[in-house]
Design an enzyme around this catalytic site. Structure first.
Site, PDB file in Angstrom:
ATOM      1  N   ALA A 200      60.730  39.977  26.859  1.00 61.58           N
ATOM      2  CA  ALA A 200      60.533  38.704  25.845  1.00 61.58           C
ATOM      3  C   ALA A 200      61.682  38.371  24.896  1.00 61.58           C
ATOM      4  CB  ALA A 200      59.446  39.078  25.266  1.00 61.58           C
ATOM      5  N   SER A 233      60.593  44.055  24.821  1.00 66.91           N
ATOM      6  CA  SER A 233      61.385  43.188  24.121  1.00 66.91           C
ATOM      7  C   SER A 233      62.934  43.128  24.137  1.00 66.91           C
ATOM      8  CB  SER A 233      61.133  43.734  22.449  1.00 66.91           C
ATOM      9  OG  SER A 233      61.934  44.730  22.056  1.00 66.91           O
ATOM     10  N   ASP A 234      63.401  42.207  23.903  1.00 68.92           N
ATOM     11  CA  ASP A 234      64.775  41.986  23.847  1.00 68.92           C
ATOM     12  C   ASP A 234      65.036  43.027  22.580  1.00 68.92           C
ATOM     13  OD1 ASP A 234      67.689  41.497  23.999  1.00 68.92           O
ATOM     14  OD2 ASP A 234      67.293  39.171  24.200  1.00 68.92           O
ATOM     15  N   TRP A 235      66.455  43.493  22.514  1.00 70.39           N
ATOM     16  CA  TRP A 235      66.851  44.496  21.801  1.00 70.39           C
ATOM     17  C   TRP A 235      66.794  44.090  20.223  1.00 70.39           C
ATOM     18  CZ3 TRP A 235      66.286  45.943  26.117  1.00 70.39           C
ATOM     19  CH2 TRP A 235      66.341  47.253  26.628  1.00 70.39           C
TER      20      TRP A 235
END
Length: 800
Positions: A200, A233-235
């Protein structure tokens, strides 16, 4: 965990609420959380997507700290020009093998965001401006990696098309455009290739962060497309983990925000989170962990290097050739440019690979004993050195052939920031022009991850675009220059003449937080072709050392499930490969549409005088648009022309079919009387706020005015720097970032990315990315000071 796979829910039912919260976040930068009591191991996921970036030192998400050597294959922007699904499959097998060797269970890629503007700093990591081509190529890559036991992470979901303010920007996109342009490739890969995970994105989509967007992650991804894997999630992208869990996100990365674990455990204890939702999420995570073991077997680095060489040579695009290529004479060659000794072979950021080896162009000439003279001419920066120029011009006058290596330096395009213009450094353009004037046998070899202007194009004899060719790119260049490989790459994106010609010129990466996609479906060639805008090179363009002829088109079966066949012949004197392309043109649409769209392609290799019959299949989606009234795909009545070509602008065969069974009206929000701007074909496109609002059904959010709003957890450090505490925090954050990546402090491209990344980060992301140095309470205390609520700040600090 036991060798026999245990039922996921049996394990979930044994977990405490604290353990459930822990499993839903990473253990550190790259690993999932192990739970020893239940025998749940940790697995590793790390960056790709054109190679493996397993870091040796402390983890980071921008490619600063050193990583273990791995094969650096050509980037997605490069290999997309091959239009070769089989080649993507071979690359996927190699990537999986290298993941196994380093015990990496999930490779974070590929990135399949659509190239909305040539200025997006991360375009080198994406395939195309076209969703059909993107989906087909990415499906081949993902299928191959997954088939070989390694998980993939399809990213960045969704409408993540700029780097500026990427963690707080809000992509405002109408529903038809979302489905036809920005979600279409994701849908194809999810359904065809079944990636283990979806990443995401950072941004908001129509007002809601992607990581907590129920419509995007649950309604579309899971319920409509049937995705059963893990959403990660993206970081540092998670805004509110409770909302994210409710929206169907499973894993927050990285795992430094332990405050969020406590929030999740407390919410479960207090009945504020549906336990069934959490348990379903954990079951998906356990399935991921169990189903992706690694074997640790080493890979053959030389075999992979040669594969990288093959991929690069099949992906280079010959943009111009006055007959000078292939080179028949190996005498009198002058090589100009720093990039001949220091290759520009990949992009910067989280995809930065440490190659197993990296021969330069001069290294390859030396190893193959090809005589040459070398001069710098210019460096990789924008500056011009008159002594270097004079030397290059003097040598160019005597040379039989001049090979100029030019392009975009690493500081011009990178993750973390967008390009400011489409130009190469002034020193590159000026020297190419001067040498081309005094030596007609000038070959320009470009290295860049996205389109550039070419003011010297008319005077150069040949232009070979290598994009970012990976670690074997220099060898592939020699293969193509001397005819060992016949170039067959075709552009996977259009080359506009000027950035002002792009459809989103007035709306891309504008100050503030709103990213209004006013151009709607008119992205890339869909705009240039429909609005009759001249381009430097059209979508699908690329030259060869041979010629091809097309004939005998046949359209069979019942509409819309058609079979289209035609004959292609190599009419030249050398073997070569041609990318055959199928476009569909609706002759008289009532709803606004692109003039034509790519709906099929196949790459064919032919010997001289050899012919082959190519067969391509079409289905209902090939002819459909997304109808927002009925929320499904609909075929509009009318005559459709099936066009076969060697590029968008070079159509060789045509055949028409007719459809008359549709009874649905055009959606109200798409009717010309309500949105006349979208039916006007004058360039440049000009869409009023009223027309855009009518199309989206979403009022354009008020422009964010910081001074009228209090600081919040989603304020950026740039915004907070208006006050003293913000400036102090910025200074500390930048110093801490440099301390975390000591090997990169003198790297200009990395430091530029670090500075932009820190300053444009929302305050909430500092908690996740600080390796535990900051807590939510500490950050909230800083925000309270910035808002002059000092007693509130003391409470936060005391609770820390």
């Amino acid at each position: 965990m036991n060798e026999d796979k245990i039922n996921d829910m049996d394990i979930v039912n044994q977990m405490t609420n604290q353990e459930k919260a822990q499993l839903g976040s990473g253990a550190d930068f790259w690993h999932t959380q192990p739970i020893a009591r239940l025998g749940i191991p940790s697995i590793m996921m790390t960056d790709g997507p054109h190679g493996l970036r397993k870091q040796k030192e402390q983890g980071d998400h921008i490619g600063a700290n050193q990583s273990y050597p791995a094969t650096c294959f050509p980037t997605a922007a490069t290999i997309a020009n091959s239009w070769d699904k089989e080649l993507l499959g071979l690359m996927g097998e190699a990537l999986a093998r290298e993941c196994h060797s380093q015990h990496v269970s999930v490779l974070l890629g590929p990135g399949i965001n659509i190239k909305r503007s040539p200025l997006c700093g991360r375009n080198f990591e994406y395939f195309s401006e076209d969703p059909f081509l993107t989906g087909e190529l990415a499906s081949s890559l993902v299928s191959s990696i997954e088939r070989n036991g390694i998980g993939t992470s399809l990213k960045h979901f969704a409408a993540n098309n700029q780097e500026y303010n990427r963690m707080v920007s809000d992509s405002i996109v109408d529903m038809r455009t979302l489905h036809e342009i920005y979600l279409s490739a994701f849908e194809k890969v999810v359904k065809q290739a079944k990636p283990a995970t979806i990443m995401a994105a950072y941004n908001k989509l129509n007002g809601t962060y992607c990581c907590e967007n129920t419509w995007l992650l649950d309604d579309i991804l899971r319920k409509q497309w049937g995705f059963s894997g893990v959403v990660v999630s993206d970081w540092g992208a998670t805004n509110d983990r409770i909302k994210s869990i409710n929206a169907s996100m499973d894993l927050e990365m990285p795992g430094n925000a332990k405050d969020n674990d406590k929030k999740v455990a407390d919410a479960l204890d207090q009945g504020q989170l549906n336990p069934n939702t959490v348990d379903a999420s954990l079951s998906r995570l356990l399935s991921l962990i169990q189903s992706h073991p690694t074997d640790g077997k080493p890979f053959n680095s030389e075999i992979h290097h040669q594969l990288a060489r093959k991929i690069a040579s099949q992906s280079f695009v010959l943009l111009k050739n006055d007959g000078i290529l292939p080179l028949n004479d190996k005498e009198g060659i002058l090589i100009v440019g720093d990039m001949a000794k220091y290759p520009r072979y990949q992009g910067s950021g989280s995809s930065l690979i440490s190659p197993t080896k990296l021969p330069s162009l001069t290294d390859v000439f030396d190893s193959e004993q090809i005589p040459y003279t070398y001069t710098r001419g210019f460096g990789n920066d924008s500056g011009s050195d008159e002594s270097l120029v004079d030397e290059a011009l003097s040598l160019a006058k005597k040379a039989k052939v001049v090979l100029i290596m030019a392009g975009l330096p690493e500081t011009y395009e990178s993750e973390g920031f967008d390009r400011e213009h489409m130009d190469m450094p002034k020193s590159h353009n000026e020297l190419i022009s001067k040498i081309s004037e005094i030596n007609k046998n000038t070959v320009v070899i470009l290295s860049a991850g996205s389109p550039v202007t070419m003011p010297w194009l008319d005077s150069a004899s040949a232009v070979l675009h290598t994009y970012l060719g990976g670690q074997a790119g220099s060898e592939a260049i020699v293969d193509v220059l001397f005819g060992n490989v016949n170039p067959s790459g075709k552009l996977a994106e259009s080359y506009p003449k000027d950035i002002k010609d792009t459809p989103c010129y007035s709306t891309f990466a504008q100050p503030g937080r709103n990213a209004c996609y006013k151009e709607s479906i008119f992205v890339g060639y869909r705009y240039y072709d429909t609005f009759n805008v001249d381009v430097l090179f059209p979508f699908g363009f690329g030259l060869s050392y041979t010629t091809f002829s097309y004939s005998d088109i046949k359209v069979e079966c019942e509409f819309p499930n058609l079979t289209v066949s035609f004959v292609i012949k190599n009419s030249g004197k050398v073997s070569g490969s041609e990318v055959t392309q199928l476009y569909i043109h609706h002759k008289d649409p009532k709803i606004f549409k692109a003039k034509r769209e790519l709906k099929g392609f196949e790459k064919v290799h032919l010997n001289p005088n050899e012919s082959k019959t190519v067969t391509l299949s079409l289905c209902d989606r090939s002819f459909s648009y997304y109808n927002t009234d009925v929320k499904t795909w609909v075929i509009e009545n009318g005559e459709y022309e099936i066009q076969i070509g060697s590029s968008l602008k070079n159509i060789h065969l045509k055949e028409s079919v007719t459809y008359d069974k549709n009874t649905m009206d055009i959606p109200v929000n798409c009717q010309s009387q309500f949105i006349p701007d979208y039916y006007d074909r004058h360039h440049p496109i000009s869409i009023s706020d009223g027309n855009f609002t009518q199309l989206t059904g979403i009022p354009i959010p008020f422009a964010f005015k910081r001074k009228e709003e209090p600081f919040t957890i989603n304020s950026t450090i740039t915004e907070l720097s208006e006050v003293w505490i913000g400036r102090l925090l910025a200074s500390v954050a930048l110093k801490q970032s440099k301390k975390m990546m000591p090997s990169a402090v003198n790297d200009e491209k990395i430091m530029k990315m670090v500075h932009t990344g820190v300053m444009e980060s929302p305050l909430r992301s500092l908690v996740a990315m600080s390796n535990g140095a900051l807590t939510h309470s500490l950050v909230q205390g800083i925000i309270s000071i910035a808002n002059k609520k000092y007693f509130q700040a003391i409470k936060y600090f005391l609770s820390n």
